[in-house]
Design a protein around this motif. Structure first.
Motif, PDB file in Angstrom:
ATOM      1  N   ARG A   1       0.830  -1.215   0.000  1.00 29.38           N
ATOM      2  CA  ARG A   1       0.000   0.000   0.000  1.00 29.38           C
ATOM      3  C   ARG A   1       0.859   1.257   0.000  1.00 29.38           C
ATOM      4  O   ARG A   1       0.511   2.256  -0.625  1.00 29.38           O
TER       5      ARG A   1
ATOM      6  N   ALA B   1       0.925   4.022  -3.017  1.00 28.27           N
ATOM      7  CA  ALA B   1       0.611   5.420  -2.704  1.00 28.27           C
ATOM      8  C   ALA B   1       1.703   6.379  -3.171  1.00 28.27           C
ATOM      9  O   ALA B   1       1.571   7.596  -3.007  1.00 28.27           O
TER      10      ALA B   1
ATOM     11  N   PRO C   1      -0.934   4.772   3.610  1.00 25.82           N
ATOM     12  CA  PRO C   1      -2.374   4.952   3.421  1.00 25.82           C
ATOM     13  C   PRO C   1      -3.179   3.973   4.264  1.00 25.82           C
ATOM     14  O   PRO C   1      -2.797   2.823   4.450  1.00 25.82           O
TER      15      PRO C   1
ATOM     16  N   THR D   1      -8.582   7.208   1.146  1.00 27.15           N
ATOM     17  CA  THR D   1      -7.582   7.992   0.410  1.00 27.15           C
ATOM     18  C   THR D   1      -6.786   8.872   1.348  1.00 27.15           C
ATOM     19  O   THR D   1      -5.849   9.543   0.944  1.00 27.15           O
TER      20      THR D   1
END
Length: 480
Positions: A31, A35, A43, A48
């Motif tokens: 992740r 990101a 994140p 978001t």
């Protein structure tokens, strides 16, 4: 990075030699990559928005303190020799060049070297540790461990009773330690740099140490008071080399900003800037007579300077890659250089003329040292080998190998496995390391018992590495 954490090959999977990451840790890493690798944040799944990771990760209930573990051995290291085996010897059908290997690699690069003035001791820095070698007995006598990151600088005091070590963590901190010689006892630990310490120099009288760092500063440390004595901020990029003038009243520093600075050692005010380089300046050496200095770097030519000149007095070529270290013998007659072209070279200390390329090296050379009398030369590099030569003749006298301990290195005097091998074929070392040496001639492998009987003869490896004449190894019927 994502592929390496799941690699089925344990010698490639990260974290190296540790348990694999948990599925939750792998998901967190992916992740973060998806990101865009934001600094300091990850994140939140299904959102978001960004959130900081927890300050602490709870330890596993089954987690236990780890003791020292041996360096993982998965690569054969080749050891240079100058020995030809005749037909029929050592049980071989056909003779040829003896090739020795030991499954002890990969070894950490030898990134710093210094020979004590009398030529009796050698300090060799790798990753997180410095080994002190006795060059008379040809064996390690002390290991200083637990240091942060790779060791980029080691320096003996003029009287040979202290050893300064520079290390640190990139973009975090730099550390200067001073240890007693030969015991390795810690005398001082100085912190203050915000980047790796890449260069060190004792003031000639031994009262202070100057350190050069990737944090773009030069710092002075007072050994009598045991505290910092000032900071120079005149460089605009990494500072990679430093040296005290003969009288101790000024300091030279050089670095990535392509300049060499002359600094007043008391006020730390800049006295002069030398601007003859068009690329990073990586190495610097002052002539012991105080008549000037030599510099080199990513531009491999050696530049010879007078203290009061605006341009080099002469430039000498020879290397085909960056020059990482320069060192004069104290008598000023010889200069040694270590280069990324895979070579170490000896130069005339007065005229600057190239004298010889030292044989036996093949990988990138990071470090070099020479004794006060200019007789013993040493270099170390990417392959983790330390080579010793007679600097006057260029003859390779021996190869030293220190096999580090990794893991918990809290002990400052942990044992070290080691090998010392003369080009004539004689070997000495710790019993565990000797057991890993193998010999081949062409496509034939020499039986271990035959190799041991011929090459592991008490006292002969040390004598050969000291430069004494030794008899040829017994490779006839008695060795079969």
């Amino acid at each position: 990075l994502a592929r390496r954490i799941n690699d089925p090959d344990e010698d490639r999977r990260m974290p190296l030699y540790e348990d694999p990451l948990t599925s939750a840790e792998q998901d967190l890493l992916r992740r973060w990559i998806d990101a865009g690798l934001p600094r300091g944040k990850v994140p939140v799944q299904g959102s978001t928005e960004m959130a900081k990771p927890p300050d602490k990760v709870p330890a596993s209930p089954s987690a236990k303190p780890r003791g020292p573990i041996r360096w993982r051995r998965s690569v054969d290291v080749a050891i240079p020799l100058e020995l030809k085996i005749p037909d029929g010897a050592l049980g071989l059908k056909k003779g040829g060049i003896l090739r020795l290997t030991a499954r002890i690699g990969p070894l950490p690069p030898v990134s710093a070297l210094s020979i004590r003035g009398d030529g009796a001791l050698l300090a060799a820095g790798t990753y997180g540790q410095v080994v002190l070698w006795d060059l008379v007995e040809v064996r390690p006598i002390s290991m200083i461990g637990g240091l942060p990151g790779p060791i980029h600088a080691v320096a003996f005091s003029r009287d040979g009773k202290r050893l300064a070590i520079g290390s640190g963590s990139p973009a975090k901190s730099g550390v200067v330690e001073v240890h007693a010689v030969p015991s390795g006892e810690l005398l001082h630990r100085f912190e203050g740099h915000d980047g790796v310490v890449f260069g060190l120099a004792f003031r000639p009288d031994g009262g202070r140490i100057a350190s050069a760092s990737f944090d773009q500063t030069v710092r002075i440390w007072d050994l009598a008071e045991g505290k910092p004595s000032g900071v120079f901020h005149g460089h605009s990029d990494f500072v990679e080399a430093i040296a005290y003038a003969k009288d101790g009243r000024s300091i030279l520093s050089a670095g990535k900003d392509r300049t060499i600075k002359r600094i007043d050692a008391t006020t730390l005010k800049e006295l002069r800037t030398y601007s003859g380089h068009n690329d990073d300046v990586l190495s610097l050496a002052l002539h012991p007579d105080g008549i000037g200095f030599v510099s080199a770097g990513n531009e491999p030519q050696l530049r010879w300077w007078g203290f009061d000149g605006d341009k080099p007095t002469r430039t000498r070529g020879g290397h085909g890659g960056p020059v990482h270290q320069l060192a004069f013998s104290r008598n000023g007659r010889r200069l040694i250089s270590a280069s990324g072209d895979g070579s170490a070279r000896i130069w005339d200390g007065e005229t600057g003329s190239p004298l010889r390329t030292l044989k036996g090296t093949s990988e990138w050379q990071y470090s070099a040292a020479i004794s006060d009398d200019g007789r013993i030369a040493a270099a170390g590099g990417w392959d983790g080998l330390i080579h010793l030569w007679d600097a006057e003749t260029g003859k390779l006298q021996g190869t030293l190998i220190q096999i580090p301990i990794v893991g918990d290195e809290s002990s400052k005097r942990a044992p070290v496995d080691w090998l010392a091998i003369a080009p004539e074929g004689y070997q000495t070392g710790s019993s565990e390391a000797i057991d890993l040496v193998r010999g081949r001639v062409g496509d034939e492998t020499i039986r271990e018992a035959d190799l041991r009987a011929a090459c592991v003869v008490p006292g002969l490896a040390s004598r050969a590495i000291r430069g004494e004449r030794v008899p040829p190894i017994k490779i006839g019927a008695s060795a079969k």
